[in-house]
Structures are given as structure tokens and as C-alpha cells.
Design a protein around this motif. Sequence first.
Motif, PDB file in Angstrom:
ATOM      1  N   VAL A 240       0.841  -1.194   0.000  1.00 29.24           N
ATOM      2  CA  VAL A 240       0.000   0.000   0.000  1.00 29.24           C
ATOM      3  C   VAL A 240       0.878   1.247   0.000  1.00 29.24           C
ATOM      4  O   VAL A 240       1.822   1.348   0.785  1.00 29.24           O
ATOM      5  N   THR A 241       0.553   2.180  -0.871  1.00 29.86           N
ATOM      6  CA  THR A 241       1.243   3.467  -0.946  1.00 29.86           C
ATOM      7  C   THR A 241       0.202   4.571  -0.860  1.00 29.86           C
ATOM      8  O   THR A 241      -0.713   4.626  -1.696  1.00 29.86           O
ATOM      9  N   SER A 242       0.318   5.429   0.142  1.00 30.83           N
ATOM     10  CA  SER A 242      -0.624   6.552   0.243  1.00 30.83           C
ATOM     11  C   SER A 242      -0.208   7.655  -0.716  1.00 30.83           C
ATOM     12  O   SER A 242       0.979   7.855  -0.986  1.00 30.83           O
TER      13      SER A 242
ATOM     14  N   ARG B  50      -6.391   9.116  -0.913  1.00 25.99           N
ATOM     15  CA  ARG B  50      -6.169   8.055  -1.895  1.00 25.99           C
ATOM     16  C   ARG B  50      -4.996   7.170  -1.500  1.00 25.99           C
ATOM     17  O   ARG B  50      -4.007   7.640  -0.954  1.00 25.99           O
ATOM     18  N   CYS B  51      -5.157   5.883  -1.813  1.00 24.60           N
ATOM     19  CA  CYS B  51      -4.036   4.972  -1.656  1.00 24.60           C
ATOM     20  C   CYS B  51      -3.992   4.036  -2.870  1.00 24.60           C
ATOM     21  O   CYS B  51      -5.021   3.750  -3.486  1.00 24.60           O
ATOM     22  N   GLN B  52      -2.793   3.629  -3.191  1.00 25.55           N
ATOM     23  CA  GLN B  52      -2.569   2.710  -4.312  1.00 25.55           C
ATOM     24  C   GLN B  52      -2.221   1.353  -3.715  1.00 25.55           C
ATOM     25  O   GLN B  52      -1.394   1.259  -2.812  1.00 25.55           O
ATOM     26  N   VAL B  53      -2.883   0.301  -4.231  1.00 23.77           N
ATOM     27  CA  VAL B  53      -2.691  -1.042  -3.697  1.00 23.77           C
ATOM     28  C   VAL B  53      -2.234  -1.973  -4.808  1.00 23.77           C
ATOM     29  O   VAL B  53      -2.860  -2.053  -5.862  1.00 23.77           O
ATOM     30  N   ASP B  54      -1.146  -2.675  -4.552  1.00 26.14           N
ATOM     31  CA  ASP B  54      -0.644  -3.706  -5.470  1.00 26.14           C
ATOM     32  C   ASP B  54      -0.724  -5.029  -4.713  1.00 26.14           C
ATOM     33  O   ASP B  54      -0.082  -5.185  -3.669  1.00 26.14           O
ATOM     34  N   ALA B  55      -1.553  -5.974  -5.212  1.00 31.06           N
ATOM     35  CA  ALA B  55      -1.746  -7.235  -4.501  1.00 31.06           C
ATOM     36  C   ALA B  55      -2.175  -8.326  -5.473  1.00 31.06           C
ATOM     37  O   ALA B  55      -2.807  -8.056  -6.496  1.00 31.06           O
TER      38      ALA B  55
ATOM     39  N   THR C  99      -9.654  -0.921  -8.911  1.00 31.66           N
ATOM     40  CA  THR C  99      -8.861  -2.138  -8.683  1.00 31.66           C
ATOM     41  C   THR C  99      -7.461  -1.890  -8.115  1.00 31.66           C
ATOM     42  O   THR C  99      -6.937  -2.751  -7.434  1.00 31.66           O
ATOM     43  N   THR C 100      -6.854  -0.755  -8.388  1.00 31.17           N
ATOM     44  CA  THR C 100      -5.532  -0.481  -7.805  1.00 31.17           C
ATOM     45  C   THR C 100      -5.506   0.808  -6.987  1.00 31.17           C
ATOM     46  O   THR C 100      -4.632   0.975  -6.149  1.00 31.17           O
TER      47      THR C 100
END
Length: 153
Positions: A16-18, A36-41, A64-65
Motif C-alpha cells: 500500500v502506498t498513500s 487516496r491509496c494505491q494497492v498492489d496485490a 482495482t488499484t
Amino acid sequence: NANDFMVLEVQYQPQVTSLSPQLVPDHSGGRSAYLRCQVDASPASSVIWYRNDLLLNKVSTSNTTHYTLIVDRVGESDLGRYECIARNNIGEGRDSILLSGRPTHVTISDSSYTSVSSIQLTWQTESFAPVANTTIFYRKSDYYGSVWSHLVF
């Protein structure tokens, strides 16, 4: 001659990156904050939000991301540390965003000399809390080694 191929899907816990909050004017003259946060999973994750360690009963929008929590008509009671937590069956990731009443950068929108020794400045800043005071630092630019002075009002 037979050919085989295999697809390997690597699974991992969310990273997770804010992202910086966006301040957006609303129709009532107030401002909303887009957190906002960016999620890579892999596999995909679910996201929940906390403010000051309390679970929020709000749903974020996503593509989705990128996940966005909208705080409408931000007031002083909305200020604090927000946490974006993403979970999947492998694990969880988290990052936080600070929504503070601290003013953003100042933009000088106009300046004009009113006399040989004075200048009139017009500036603006954004803040979710009232601006209690302003400090202006200045010095004479035509003197070598001139000392900085300041005004507080």
C-alpha cells in the motif's frame, strides 16, 4: 512433438502506498478531501479505512488499484491520521495519510509598490482549520549580508 506451457501466478500480500490528499471545493462552499491509496496485490484485496485508530463506516471507491475515501465538507473534527489497510488471503499492507489543519503552501497572487519604501502583498493558502496568524519574513535585497526580519499578524 508436443508442446506444453504453464502459467505461474505469483501471489503476494498487499503493498500500500498513500498518495497526497486532494482538496476539492464542493457546491456548498466547503471543501471535500479525497484521500487516496494505491494497492498492489495478488490476489485482489479488500480495503478498509481507519481515522485515529477507529474503523470508519465508509466505503471507498476504487478502480482495482487505486482506492479513494471521500471526506465531505471537511471540518476540524475530520482532521487526523487516516489509515488505508488492504487485506487478501496472503496478508495485509497499510499506509497512512495525515489530514491536518496546517495550511498548504502560500501563493503570492499580487504585489505592488505603494511607495518607495513599502509594498502591498496579496496571498492565499488553503487550510481546513482557521489560520490563527501569519508570519512574513523579509529583507532588503540591495544590501549585502542584510538580516532577515519578520512581521507577525
